[in-house]
Design a protein around this motif. Sequence first.
Motif, PDB file in Angstrom:
ATOM      1  N   ASP A 317      16.924  -6.921 -23.986  1.00 24.51           N
ATOM      2  CA  ASP A 317      17.812  -7.493 -24.998  1.00 24.51           C
ATOM      3  C   ASP A 317      18.031  -8.986 -24.750  1.00 24.51           C
ATOM      4  OD1 ASP A 317      18.052  -5.007 -26.154  1.00 24.51           O
ATOM      5  OD2 ASP A 317      19.930  -4.510 -25.123  1.00 24.51           O
ATOM      6  N   VAL A 318      18.181  -9.351 -23.471  1.00 27.50           N
ATOM      7  CA  VAL A 318      18.370 -10.766 -23.127  1.00 27.50           C
ATOM      8  C   VAL A 318      17.112 -11.564 -23.501  1.00 27.50           C
ATOM      9  CG1 VAL A 318      18.752 -12.411 -21.248  1.00 27.50           C
ATOM     10  CG2 VAL A 318      20.019 -10.238 -21.288  1.00 27.50           C
ATOM     11  N   ALA A 319      15.954 -11.025 -23.182  1.00 29.63           N
ATOM     12  CA  ALA A 319      14.703 -11.718 -23.499  1.00 29.63           C
ATOM     13  C   ALA A 319      14.508 -11.857 -25.006  1.00 29.63           C
ATOM     14  CB  ALA A 319      13.525 -10.978 -22.877  1.00 29.63           C
ATOM     15  N   GLU A 320      14.924 -10.839 -25.762  1.00 33.38           N
ATOM     16  CA  GLU A 320      14.817 -10.909 -27.217  1.00 33.38           C
ATOM     17  C   GLU A 320      15.716 -12.006 -27.781  1.00 33.38           C
ATOM     18  OE1 GLU A 320      12.967  -9.433 -29.634  1.00 33.38           O
ATOM     19  OE2 GLU A 320      11.732  -8.673 -27.995  1.00 33.38           O
ATOM     20  N   GLU A 321      16.921 -12.134 -27.227  1.00 27.35           N
ATOM     21  CA  GLU A 321      17.834 -13.187 -27.675  1.00 27.35           C
ATOM     22  C   GLU A 321      17.264 -14.562 -27.330  1.00 27.35           C
ATOM     23  OE1 GLU A 321      20.782 -15.200 -29.450  1.00 27.35           O
ATOM     24  OE2 GLU A 321      20.389 -13.043 -29.606  1.00 27.35           O
ATOM     25  N   ARG A 330       9.596 -13.202 -19.658  1.00 26.51           N
ATOM     26  CA  ARG A 330       9.068 -11.851 -19.447  1.00 26.51           C
ATOM     27  C   ARG A 330      10.197 -10.966 -18.960  1.00 26.51           C
ATOM     28  NH1 ARG A 330       4.455  -9.210 -17.063  1.00 26.51           N
ATOM     29  NH2 ARG A 330       4.853  -6.976 -17.302  1.00 26.51           N
ATOM     30  N   ALA A 331      10.413  -9.847 -19.622  1.00 24.83           N
ATOM     31  CA  ALA A 331      11.454  -8.901 -19.222  1.00 24.83           C
ATOM     32  C   ALA A 331      10.833  -7.561 -18.862  1.00 24.83           C
ATOM     33  CB  ALA A 331      12.469  -8.722 -20.348  1.00 24.83           C
ATOM     34  N   GLY A 332      11.631  -6.701 -18.213  1.00 32.33           N
ATOM     35  CA  GLY A 332      11.177  -5.352 -17.904  1.00 32.33           C
ATOM     36  C   GLY A 332      10.795  -5.169 -16.460  1.00 32.33           C
ATOM     37  N   GLY A 333       9.688  -4.443 -16.234  1.00 32.43           N
ATOM     38  CA  GLY A 333       9.302  -4.053 -14.883  1.00 32.43           C
ATOM     39  C   GLY A 333       8.263  -4.926 -14.220  1.00 32.43           C
ATOM     40  N   VAL A 346      15.574  -0.939 -11.469  1.00 31.69           N
ATOM     41  CA  VAL A 346      14.606  -0.082 -12.153  1.00 31.69           C
ATOM     42  C   VAL A 346      15.009   0.163 -13.605  1.00 31.69           C
ATOM     43  CG1 VAL A 346      13.628   2.244 -12.247  1.00 31.69           C
ATOM     44  CG2 VAL A 346      13.766   1.030 -10.062  1.00 31.69           C
ATOM     45  N   ASN A 347      16.271   0.495 -13.842  1.00 29.00           N
ATOM     46  CA  ASN A 347      16.718   0.817 -15.198  1.00 29.00           C
ATOM     47  C   ASN A 347      16.954  -0.421 -16.051  1.00 29.00           C
ATOM     48  OD1 ASN A 347      16.714   3.626 -14.697  1.00 29.00           O
ATOM     49  ND2 ASN A 347      18.731   3.499 -13.752  1.00 29.00           N
ATOM     50  N   GLN A 348      17.481  -1.464 -15.441  1.00 23.65           N
ATOM     51  CA  GLN A 348      17.815  -2.677 -16.185  1.00 23.65           C
ATOM     52  C   GLN A 348      16.628  -3.607 -16.380  1.00 23.65           C
ATOM     53  OE1 GLN A 348      20.816  -5.083 -14.297  1.00 23.65           O
ATOM     54  NE2 GLN A 348      21.408  -6.115 -16.188  1.00 23.65           N
ATOM     55  N   GLY A 349      15.683  -3.548 -15.453  1.00 22.28           N
ATOM     56  CA  GLY A 349      14.618  -4.539 -15.466  1.00 22.28           C
ATOM     57  C   GLY A 349      15.168  -5.891 -15.069  1.00 22.28           C
ATOM     58  N   ALA A 350      14.461  -6.951 -15.407  1.00 23.76           N
ATOM     59  CA  ALA A 350      14.928  -8.300 -15.102  1.00 23.76           C
ATOM     60  C   ALA A 350      14.203  -9.279 -16.015  1.00 23.76           C
ATOM     61  CB  ALA A 350      14.680  -8.652 -13.635  1.00 23.76           C
ATOM     62  N   VAL A 351      14.796 -10.456 -16.180  1.00 23.39           N
ATOM     63  CA  VAL A 351      14.212 -11.497 -17.025  1.00 23.39           C
ATOM     64  C   VAL A 351      13.628 -12.573 -16.122  1.00 23.39           C
ATOM     65  CG1 VAL A 351      14.591 -13.130 -18.901  1.00 23.39           C
ATOM     66  CG2 VAL A 351      15.984 -11.053 -18.766  1.00 23.39           C
ATOM     67  N   ARG A 352      12.339 -12.818 -16.253  1.00 22.18           N
ATOM     68  CA  ARG A 352      11.642 -13.766 -15.382  1.00 22.18           C
ATOM     69  C   ARG A 352      11.318 -15.061 -16.128  1.00 22.18           C
ATOM     70  NH1 ARG A 352       5.861 -11.950 -13.538  1.00 22.18           N
ATOM     71  NH2 ARG A 352       5.393 -12.660 -15.659  1.00 22.18           N
ATOM     72  N   PHE A 353      11.701 -16.175 -15.501  1.00 27.11           N
ATOM     73  CA  PHE A 353      11.345 -17.515 -15.975  1.00 27.11           C
ATOM     74  C   PHE A 353      10.332 -18.081 -14.980  1.00 27.11           C
ATOM     75  CE2 PHE A 353      15.548 -16.484 -17.382  1.00 27.11           C
ATOM     76  CZ  PHE A 353      15.726 -17.075 -18.619  1.00 27.11           C
ATOM     77  N   SER A 354       9.156 -18.462 -15.456  1.00 28.75           N
ATOM     78  CA  SER A 354       8.127 -18.994 -14.553  1.00 28.75           C
ATOM     79  C   SER A 354       7.562 -20.272 -15.141  1.00 28.75           C
ATOM     80  CB  SER A 354       7.030 -17.952 -14.312  1.00 28.75           C
ATOM     81  OG  SER A 354       6.565 -17.383 -15.524  1.00 28.75           O
ATOM     82  N   PHE A 355       7.382 -21.251 -14.275  1.00 25.91           N
ATOM     83  CA  PHE A 355       7.163 -22.628 -14.714  1.00 25.91           C
ATOM     84  C   PHE A 355       5.747 -23.112 -14.419  1.00 25.91           C
ATOM     85  CE2 PHE A 355      11.515 -21.789 -13.498  1.00 25.91           C
ATOM     86  CZ  PHE A 355      12.197 -22.119 -14.668  1.00 25.91           C
ATOM     87  N   SER A 356       5.311 -24.054 -15.255  1.00 22.08           N
ATOM     88  CA  SER A 356       3.977 -24.631 -15.158  1.00 22.08           C
ATOM     89  C   SER A 356       4.073 -26.147 -15.048  1.00 22.08           C
ATOM     90  CB  SER A 356       3.160 -24.259 -16.400  1.00 22.08           C
ATOM     91  OG  SER A 356       2.082 -25.142 -16.617  1.00 22.08           O
ATOM     92  N   TYR A 357       3.010 -26.741 -14.542  1.00 23.43           N
ATOM     93  CA  TYR A 357       2.899 -28.193 -14.462  1.00 23.43           C
ATOM     94  C   TYR A 357       3.090 -28.840 -15.830  1.00 23.43           C
ATOM     95  CZ  TYR A 357       0.680 -32.754 -13.559  1.00 23.43           C
ATOM     96  OH  TYR A 357       0.415 -34.089 -13.443  1.00 23.43           O
ATOM     97  N   PHE A 358       2.779 -28.119 -16.893  1.00 25.09           N
ATOM     98  CA  PHE A 358       2.862 -28.677 -18.241  1.00 25.09           C
ATOM     99  C   PHE A 358       4.225 -28.472 -18.900  1.00 25.09           C
ATOM    100  CE2 PHE A 358      -1.688 -28.069 -17.515  1.00 25.09           C
ATOM    101  CZ  PHE A 358      -2.144 -29.350 -17.802  1.00 25.09           C
TER     102      PHE A 358
END
Length: 378
Positions: A317-321, A330-333, A346-358
């Motif tokens: 839900d957070v990732a959708e917002e 990226r959310a989930g597992g 496991v149940n909640q998953g997590a929201v991942r922010f990952s960064f690039s040189y660009f």
Amino acid sequence: MIYFDNAATTLHKPQEVIDAVIKAMTSMGNAGRGNTSASMEATHTIFEARENIAKFFNIEDSSNIAFTSNSTEALNTAIKGTLKSGDHVITTMLEHNSVLRPLYEMEKRGVEISFIETDNLGNPLYADINKLIKSNTKAIICTHASNLTGNLVDIKFIGNLCKEKNLLFIVDVSQTAGVFSIDVKKMNIDILCFTGHKSLLGPQGTGGIYVKDGIEITPLKSGGTGILTYEKQQPSKMPTHLEAGTLNGHGIAGLNAGIEFINKTGIDIIRKKEEELMWRFYNGIKNLPNIKIYGDFNTNDRCPIVTINIGEFDSGDVAEELLAQGVSTRAGGHCAPLMHEALGTVNQGAVRFSFSYFNTFEEVDEVIEILKNIISSI
């Protein structure tokens, strides 16, 4: 769109990569299949890419590198090609399913698996490794960094241990190749598995496996190689031993251009920029109400990843917002089930922010404000 999902695949590629793929699409035939100009162009390009990759990882002989479609294929080749019934293998809780699922498949064939547990920040408990080693231990296989938390694994320490105990050391560098310097000699890596579409800045459908001289590995696939046509078995000499069928020459041309871009720009400069983006984001959100941040931020040696949850809200839900406001995460597992078990997500998953040189600092600041607004509205 602000793209913060680079741990899955880098969206923004150097123009040189795009140009190399386009050129290859108009000029390259099938490598090693004849002496036409198109075939020779493909052969030359793939050889050059193999040589550049060898230098990149400090591999002495580039013929010890076989191209694959991604690190998943490379890891399946490594795991299924070296382990057999009665063997024991040690791995970590940080692993991606591209390691875990092949291992579970081999477990059904009689391979025994032990797992290195983690501390509460998701770091492997290195002191436990010696306790797990048995008389039938064949290998230690691990990722160089968690794709969920960004925590680095001390592969030099584990590599030295493997050398001391005469164990195979198989390393998955999907999250680190192109950002961190990797030296197969200094790190005592026997088999290295890498993908091209992440921080190596290449196209999807590219990757590879390095196999040290003297290691016996059964091919995952067999078929045409362009040489030794009348032999019934797959050729035993690398790289054709692990390269059956037509290679993704167009993609490999792009991968080669990605590595050349990294060499030209400087891997230290790329890493510094990505780390600065990560720390700016982390410091901007760490004190926000209801924020949970996973991983070890007490060290500077980590991948440019920040993974969070907001209270008890579902990560999807957070990732959708965020997506509704133009932010791709990226959310989930994250294909990392054991790491989620260790973190209790496991149940909640997590929201991942990952960064690039660009990515830019302006993008980071904008997303920090978006998160503040999301939190204040719930």
